[in-house]
Design an enzyme around this catalytic site. Sequence first.
Site, PDB file in Angstrom:
ATOM      1  N   VAL A   6       0.815  -1.221   0.000  1.00 48.74           N
ATOM      2  CA  VAL A   6       0.000   0.000   0.000  1.00 48.74           C
ATOM      3  C   VAL A   6       0.846   1.268   0.000  1.00 48.74           C
ATOM      4  CG1 VAL A   6      -1.960  -1.137   1.094  1.00 48.74           C
ATOM      5  CG2 VAL A   6      -0.239   0.016   2.521  1.00 48.74           C
ATOM      6  N   ILE A  25      -2.139  -5.753  21.669  1.00 48.78           N
ATOM      7  CA  ILE A  25      -2.896  -6.875  21.134  1.00 48.78           C
ATOM      8  C   ILE A  25      -1.943  -8.028  20.830  1.00 48.78           C
ATOM      9  CG2 ILE A  25      -4.461  -7.642  19.326  1.00 48.78           C
ATOM     10  CD1 ILE A  25      -5.600  -5.443  21.186  1.00 48.78           C
ATOM     11  N   LYS A  33       0.541   7.695  13.991  1.00 47.44           N
ATOM     12  CA  LYS A  33      -0.789   7.142  14.242  1.00 47.44           C
ATOM     13  C   LYS A  33      -1.705   8.196  14.855  1.00 47.44           C
ATOM     14  CE  LYS A  33      -0.887   2.756  12.967  1.00 47.44           C
ATOM     15  NZ  LYS A  33      -1.827   2.286  11.922  1.00 47.44           N
ATOM     16  N   ALA A  38       3.489   9.046  16.902  1.00 52.12           N
ATOM     17  CA  ALA A  38       3.177  10.364  16.339  1.00 52.12           C
ATOM     18  C   ALA A  38       2.363  10.260  15.060  1.00 52.12           C
ATOM     19  CB  ALA A  38       4.467  11.140  16.086  1.00 52.12           C
ATOM     20  N   ASN A  96      -6.109  -0.520   7.773  1.00 53.03           N
ATOM     21  CA  ASN A  96      -5.494  -1.255   8.872  1.00 53.03           C
ATOM     22  C   ASN A  96      -3.990  -1.457   8.719  1.00 53.03           C
ATOM     23  OD1 ASN A  96      -5.475  -3.136  11.242  1.00 53.03           O
ATOM     24  ND2 ASN A  96      -4.965  -4.622   9.642  1.00 53.03           N
ATOM     25  N   TYR A 106       5.972   5.816  15.240  1.00 57.43           N
ATOM     26  CA  TYR A 106       4.740   5.039  15.265  1.00 57.43           C
ATOM     27  C   TYR A 106       3.637   5.776  16.014  1.00 57.43           C
ATOM     28  CZ  TYR A 106       1.622   1.045  16.104  1.00 57.43           C
ATOM     29  OH  TYR A 106       0.534   0.208  16.162  1.00 57.43           O
TER      30      TYR A 106
END
Length: 250
Positions: free
Chosen positions: A65, A185, A156, A154, A91, A152
């Site tokens: 992507v 998770i 997100k 910042a 996602n 990661y």
Amino acid sequence: MELGLRGKNVIVTGGSRGIGRATALAFAREGANVATCARGEEGVRTVEAELRALGVKVFAAACDVADPAALDGFLDAARQALGSVHVLVNNTSGFGISDDEEGWRKGFDVDVMATVRACWKAAPMIAEAGGGAIVHVSTISGLQASLMNPPYGALKAVLFQHVQTLAVKLARQKIRVNCVAPGSIEFPGGAWDMIKKNAPPVYESTVKRIPWRRHGTPEEVAAAIVFLCSDAASWITGQTLVVDGGQVLG
């Protein structure tokens, strides 16, 4: 509760494992048709078989992507295969962890720009279908200081604001836009599985900070995503739903 997803056409990026896989399967169990992608061909074919076993229409393809042309081609092919698009779940993550040029670039290309480009492309498709929903998958790392992985957290966090803007922009087209922010998770082969095996003290200290004294599961996050995309959430837009068992509180 009837979620109203049967026969809807859903795109889930990053659907070969973890939260993405659980989300794709959760939609299929509700009777929705699903298109999904991931970088690895083997993982894509595995989840494709799992989805087909649930009796819905399926499209699956390997896709990076971060490559604008590849993402564009996947979304076009997904629409053609399913016939229309009602839901987009963004996602994917570049997991930019290192605080250097490479770490920030990986996060920006995937976490931010792949999400933005997917919305540019899919929003008109959803509007043409009569409306629907978009959900971004972020993280609680974007809600607090993130010393271990600055890019990661910042990048997100950008998604929290992006859903607010899109929620207002796309409301007239009957498209709701929301975000989920999962906590830690755990699933086989995932980051916390690796930490459990290779750095037990880090794993245990994290568990102790979660009031429920365990990590979450992909299925628990998937349930929240499916809800936000369903008729049951018809009056919810522009929101970030934290799915972490109280981790940010602990």
